[in-house]
Design a protein around this motif. Structure first.
Motif, PDB file in Angstrom:
ATOM      1  N   LYS A  29       0.834  -1.212   0.000  1.00  0.00           N
ATOM      2  CA  LYS A  29       0.000   0.000   0.000  1.00  0.00           C
ATOM      3  C   LYS A  29       0.868   1.263   0.000  1.00  0.00           C
ATOM      4  O   LYS A  29       0.456   2.315  -0.454  1.00  0.00           O
ATOM      5  N   GLU A  30       2.087   1.132   0.566  1.00  0.00           N
ATOM      6  CA  GLU A  30       2.980   2.302   0.646  1.00  0.00           C
ATOM      7  C   GLU A  30       4.132   2.221  -0.350  1.00  0.00           C
ATOM      8  O   GLU A  30       4.790   3.216  -0.636  1.00  0.00           O
ATOM      9  N   LEU A  31       4.403   1.012  -0.809  1.00  0.00           N
ATOM     10  CA  LEU A  31       5.605   0.775  -1.613  1.00  0.00           C
ATOM     11  C   LEU A  31       5.565   1.494  -2.970  1.00  0.00           C
ATOM     12  O   LEU A  31       4.576   1.380  -3.702  1.00  0.00           O
ATOM     13  N   THR A  32       6.619   2.226  -3.243  1.00  0.00           N
ATOM     14  CA  THR A  32       6.683   2.898  -4.545  1.00  0.00           C
ATOM     15  C   THR A  32       7.896   2.435  -5.333  1.00  0.00           C
ATOM     16  O   THR A  32       7.947   2.551  -6.541  1.00  0.00           O
ATOM     17  N   ASN A  33       8.883   1.906  -4.608  1.00  0.00           N
ATOM     18  CA  ASN A  33      10.128   1.489  -5.232  1.00  0.00           C
ATOM     19  C   ASN A  33      10.254  -0.030  -5.131  1.00  0.00           C
ATOM     20  O   ASN A  33      10.581  -0.572  -4.080  1.00  0.00           O
ATOM     21  N   TYR A  34       9.981  -0.713  -6.227  1.00  0.00           N
ATOM     22  CA  TYR A  34       9.930  -2.175  -6.220  1.00  0.00           C
ATOM     23  C   TYR A  34      11.258  -2.794  -6.655  1.00  0.00           C
ATOM     24  O   TYR A  34      12.010  -2.170  -7.414  1.00  0.00           O
ATOM     25  N   PRO A  35      11.536  -4.037  -6.219  1.00  0.00           N
ATOM     26  CA  PRO A  35      12.714  -4.733  -6.756  1.00  0.00           C
ATOM     27  C   PRO A  35      12.584  -4.860  -8.276  1.00  0.00           C
ATOM     28  O   PRO A  35      11.460  -4.965  -8.789  1.00  0.00           O
ATOM     29  N   LYS A  36      13.709  -4.890  -8.958  1.00  0.00           N
ATOM     30  CA  LYS A  36      13.708  -4.962 -10.426  1.00  0.00           C
ATOM     31  C   LYS A  36      12.950  -6.215 -10.895  1.00  0.00           C
ATOM     32  O   LYS A  36      13.108  -7.298 -10.341  1.00  0.00           O
TER      33      LYS A  36
ATOM     34  N   GLN B  83      10.040  -9.690   3.593  1.00  0.00           N
ATOM     35  CA  GLN B  83      11.267  -9.044   4.087  1.00  0.00           C
ATOM     36  C   GLN B  83      11.884  -8.146   3.019  1.00  0.00           C
ATOM     37  O   GLN B  83      12.309  -7.027   3.304  1.00  0.00           O
ATOM     38  N   GLU B  84      11.879  -8.646   1.784  1.00  0.00           N
ATOM     39  CA  GLU B  84      12.468  -7.856   0.697  1.00  0.00           C
ATOM     40  C   GLU B  84      11.658  -6.579   0.440  1.00  0.00           C
ATOM     41  O   GLU B  84      12.215  -5.477   0.340  1.00  0.00           O
ATOM     42  N   LEU B  85      10.331  -6.732   0.361  1.00  0.00           N
ATOM     43  CA  LEU B  85       9.501  -5.555   0.058  1.00  0.00           C
ATOM     44  C   LEU B  85       9.534  -4.545   1.215  1.00  0.00           C
ATOM     45  O   LEU B  85       9.557  -3.334   1.002  1.00  0.00           O
ATOM     46  N   LYS B  86       9.569  -5.073   2.437  1.00  0.00           N
ATOM     47  CA  LYS B  86       9.635  -4.199   3.619  1.00  0.00           C
ATOM     48  C   LYS B  86      10.951  -3.410   3.585  1.00  0.00           C
ATOM     49  O   LYS B  86      10.968  -2.194   3.820  1.00  0.00           O
ATOM     50  N   ASP B  87      12.027  -4.115   3.268  1.00  0.00           N
ATOM     51  CA  ASP B  87      13.338  -3.492   3.189  1.00  0.00           C
ATOM     52  C   ASP B  87      13.337  -2.380   2.117  1.00  0.00           C
ATOM     53  O   ASP B  87      13.836  -1.269   2.346  1.00  0.00           O
TER      54      ASP B  87
ATOM     55  N   GLU C  97      11.395   0.591   3.371  1.00  0.00           N
ATOM     56  CA  GLU C  97      12.017   1.386   4.429  1.00  0.00           C
ATOM     57  C   GLU C  97      13.315   2.063   3.995  1.00  0.00           C
ATOM     58  O   GLU C  97      13.648   3.140   4.469  1.00  0.00           O
ATOM     59  N   ASN C  98      14.033   1.394   3.090  1.00  0.00           N
ATOM     60  CA  ASN C  98      15.383   1.874   2.798  1.00  0.00           C
ATOM     61  C   ASN C  98      15.613   2.484   1.416  1.00  0.00           C
ATOM     62  O   ASN C  98      16.627   3.109   1.183  1.00  0.00           O
TER      63      ASN C  98
END
Lengths: 368, 422
Positions: free
Chosen positions: B230-237, B266-270, B273-274
């Motif tokens: 819901k908050e994620l804007t920057n996804y893993p490639k 864990q990956e999406l949370k990271d 957050e980072n």
């Protein structure tokens, strides 16, 4: 056209002035007419033949043409329609329920959930769904509640109709002249729409008359079976009539799959028992392709082929009917091993290309 | 690395038989090759997804003693509780598209009288069965949720594999009520005991309870993922939520499912957050995607649009009670928003638009899917109430020839321009 069939049309006027206000419209052979009649209402099977593509915006292009026509029919007739009962026959019908509910909300609407398997549990389940259908009909039939007695009376009427339709079939098979193919299916049509009491009275008289008219003359013709879904097209019957064939057996949604026998509610002590008996009979009737047991469906076809000494089978499907289209590869394999020639036709609802279809059937029959 | 993938693909395309697939899976699924294979993926989620998928497919091909075909939307806890290895022909049909062999499988299906009007997921799978590309199962289980096709095509597979008496259709009622639950629970219970008996093993309710507990754990992580997104804007490639259809369904009730979803969380949370926040336009994706190579997601990316959620990843069921396994599984099946009237699906779409703050909706209208496409009009009208645009892309998830690539590109670009300028 036979004069006597014209009289049937004039008497019932079912194709011109359907009494929609006193009817409950239905779409599937698994919806028991007995229960609708027990509510004092007329069970009226929607044909929707002349409503093709007046409005195509509710469904995609590659969608069952029968369902699209029904939607158009409902939109046009909505002010006259009292109620509609649909069944969970297929994906398309489930979506028709949604479209009707959302865009034609004034129609009293009920969805009858019909199991796909036949077992003790599914009969129990279907009985409870029929009970919901009873509640729905109770709410729309002004003051008249469905009782054990009203179900019994309705079942007697429908059973008489089925018996008479059986007689009609017998005469059709025995004779080439007493009744034409078009007339035969016209009467089936009437049987699904007209008031059962009046229809029975007239059909009884009609059968008596044609029995006297023709006592069985039949030329040797190629004996074929047709199999398919909602196939109800006068032009198609015209094609078959013009060829040297006799349709000795059909397994389509529009004819004998409607005839449900063996409903035994004489001994039922309660309404629930009567509903259970109806549920059992309907789930065990000649099945639709939607049912799970395809082997049973093939067995039904093979037994008809043997019994009627069928020379070839013509499989006709309305376009985009998944349950029917998946059955054909299965059936084809079985018939191939029995060396029964088959022809597959995929058609639009009441919009066939006569020349093309006739040529294909002729070419096929030449090879039989 | 891309070359290795292409070589593997080419090898499969050219050597179409079960033996070759087995050989390949034996090599690919062996340690340390599978570990090396994992390094080819840029994200942890993709790495685990691919490794776990390969392992599962390898198990299906190399040991069919417990192999069971299953349709989408089944409660796979039942499979894991019975010790069955699931194999999903519909998902594997997506793989045929990804591997570039669907033209052959579809051609085979056509020669077997499957009409071209039928769904290509099922047609391609039928062709693959006819070509002996899929392993022979011991059991076949399917349901009528969302689709009429599975129960028919799966029956035909059962007949072809001569296991008709091990074919089970779970007849899922349309409406939720007491008699529906009773009817459905009884079917699940019967299947459990009948398959145990056919396997000649004592019915192990303890194992089923364990599968349900694992499924609850899977649900826990999946919910956390959906929350982060819901908050994620920057996804893993290369992350694409539509790639997780296999584990989302078939690994429910397994340790692997829990592991994959925990790692993904864990990956999406990271990332959330980072990594620096990106300015994106949020897209909700309805139905599935084309599984062959296509430009849709690159175009969206180019215009700053990101698919932030897919309806297929929505957790629609409640936590299950392991002490009432059959009732719990019945409830799970009945709560599927694709079962019953389209109201349930509409409610989910409304909820997702609100919760994910959606800027636009894309519905991929897969050719031959009556269930989804029959609701398009209602969905369009509903989405309009949110004052956001919806793009209905007519195409085919499996057969590239049945999709107008140029038209899709033009329409996606047009839509992306509208959304990005909004």
């Amino acid at each position: 056209m036979n004069v006597k069939t014209s009289e049937i049309k004039q008497t019932f006027k079912w194709d011109k002035q359907p009494a929609l206000q006193k009817s409950v419209l239905y779409t599937c052979t698994y919806i028991p007419q007995e229960i609708i009649a027990a509510a004092g209402l007329n069970a009226y099977r929607i044909e929707a033949n002349s409503f093709l593509r007046s409005n195509d915006s509710y469904f995609p292009t590659n969608f069952c043409p029968y369902i699209k026509n029904i939607a158009n029919y409902l939109l046009e007739k909505k002010d006259e329609i009292k109620a509609l009962i649909l069944a969970t026959s297929c994906d398309g019908m489930r979506r028709l329920f949604d479209i009707t509910k959302n865009y034609i909300p004034d129609i009293n609407l009920f969805m009858l959930d019909v199991p796909r398997v036949v077992s003790k549990e599914s009969i129990d389940f279907f009985s409870s769904n029929l009970d919901l259908m009873v509640s729905f009909l109770d709410t729309i039939s002004a003051g008249q509640k469905i009782t054990l007695e009203s179900i019994r009376s309705a079942a007697v009427l429908i059973s008489e109709k089925n018996r008479l339709m059986g007689e009609l079939r017998h005469i059709y098979l025995k004779s080439d002249t007493a009744i034409s193919l078009n007339e035969y299916y016209d009467i089936f049509k009437a049987s699904m729409m007209a008031d059962t009491g009046s229809f029975n009275a007239y059909l009884k008289k009609y059968l008596h008359d044609i029995k006297d008219l023709d006592a069985g003359t039949v030329k040797k013709k190629k004996n074929i079976m047709i199999m398919g879904n909602y196939i109800n097209d006068e032009k198609l019957w015209d094609i078959f009539s013009s060829l040297d064939v006799k349709i000795s057996m059909d397994d389509i949604c529009f004819s004998h799959r409607n005839i449900v026998n063996d409903i035994n509610i004489e001994k039922a002590r309660h309404k629930d028992e009567a509903l259970r008996s109806i549920a059992a009979s309907y789930l065990n009737k000649p099945s639709c392709f939607r049912m799970a047991d395809l082997d049973n469906k093939v067995s039904q076809a093979l037994s008809s082929i043997r019994e009627k000494e069928i020379d070839a089978l013509i499989f006709i499907s309305l376009k985009f009917c998944d349950t029917t289209l998946y059955f054909y590869p299965f059936l084809k394999e079985e018939l191939k091993s029995m060396k029964i020639p088959t022809l597959f036709l995929e058609i639009e609802h009441n919009k066939i290309s006569v020349g093309q279809i006739k040529t294909r059937i002729e070419a096929f029959l030449e090879m039989v | 690395m891309a070359n290795i993938k292409e070589k593997i693909k080419k090898n499969l395309q050219d050597n179409l038989d079960e033996k070759t697939i087995k050989k390949l899976l034996k090599v690919m699924g062996s340690w340390p090759l599978i570990s090396f294979y994992g390094t080819m993926f840029s994200s942890v989620s993709d790495k685990y997804l691919n490794i776990i998928s390969i392992k599962n497919i390898k198990r299906a091909y190399l040991d069919n003693s417990n192999l069971a075909y299953g349709s989408l939307f089944l409660p796979y806890e039942l499979f894991h509780g019975l010790g069955l290895s699931p194999f999903l022909p519909e998902v594997m049909a997506g793989f045929t598209a990804g591997m570039g062999i669907s033209a052959k499988t579809l051609k085979k299906a056509s020669s077997g009288w499957y009409s071209q009007d039928l769904c290509t997921f099922h047609r391609s799978a039928s062709g693959a069965v006819d070509m002996s590309l899929f392993p022979k199962p011991k059991f076949i289980i399917c349901s009528n949720i969302a689709c009429d096709a599975a129960q028919k095509s799966f029956y035909i597979y059962a007949k072809k594999f001569a296991i008709s008496d091990s074919y089970y259709l779970i007849d899922v009622p349309y409406s939720e009520n007491e008699s529906s639950f009773k009817y459905l629970s009884a079917q699940l219970e019967n299947i459990f005991y009948e398959i145990s008996s056919k396997k000649k093993v004592k019915p192990d309710i303890g194992r089923l309870k364990k599968a349900i507990l694992l499924s609850n754990e899977f649900r826990h992580w999946a919910l956390k993922i959906n929350e982060v997104r819901k908050e994620l804007t920057n996804y893993p490639k290369d992350f694409n939520g539509l790639n997780f259809i296999l584990p989302f369904f078939s690994l429910n009730g397994s340790k692997e499912g829990v592991l994959l979803y925990k790692k993904m969380y864990q990956e999406l949370k990271d990332f959330n957050e980072n990594k620096p926040k990106k300015k994106i336009k949020k897209i909700l994706w309805l139905h599935l995607k084309p599984y062959y190579r296509n430009e849709i997601f690159d175009i969206l990316e180019k215009y700053g649009l990101k698919v932030v959620f897919e309806e297929i990843n929505h957790i629609y069921w409640q936590e299950m009670d392991p002490d009432r396994p059959f009732e719990s599984l019945a409830k799970k099946m009945m709560s599927n928003f694709l079962n019953g009237p389209s109201d349930s699906r509409i409610k989910v779409i409304d909820k997702l638009i609100e919760e994910y703050d959606i800027d636009g909706v894309i519905l991929f209208a897969h050719w031959g899917c009556r269930q989804s496409n029959g609701s398009i009009r209602i969905i369009k009208d509903e989405v309009k109430k949110h004052n956001i645009p919806i793009l209905v892309l007519d195409g085919d998830c499996v057969d590239i020839k049945n999709s107008s690539v140029g038209q899709i590109k033009t329409r996606v670009e047009g839509f992306a321009e509208i959304v990005s300028s909004g």
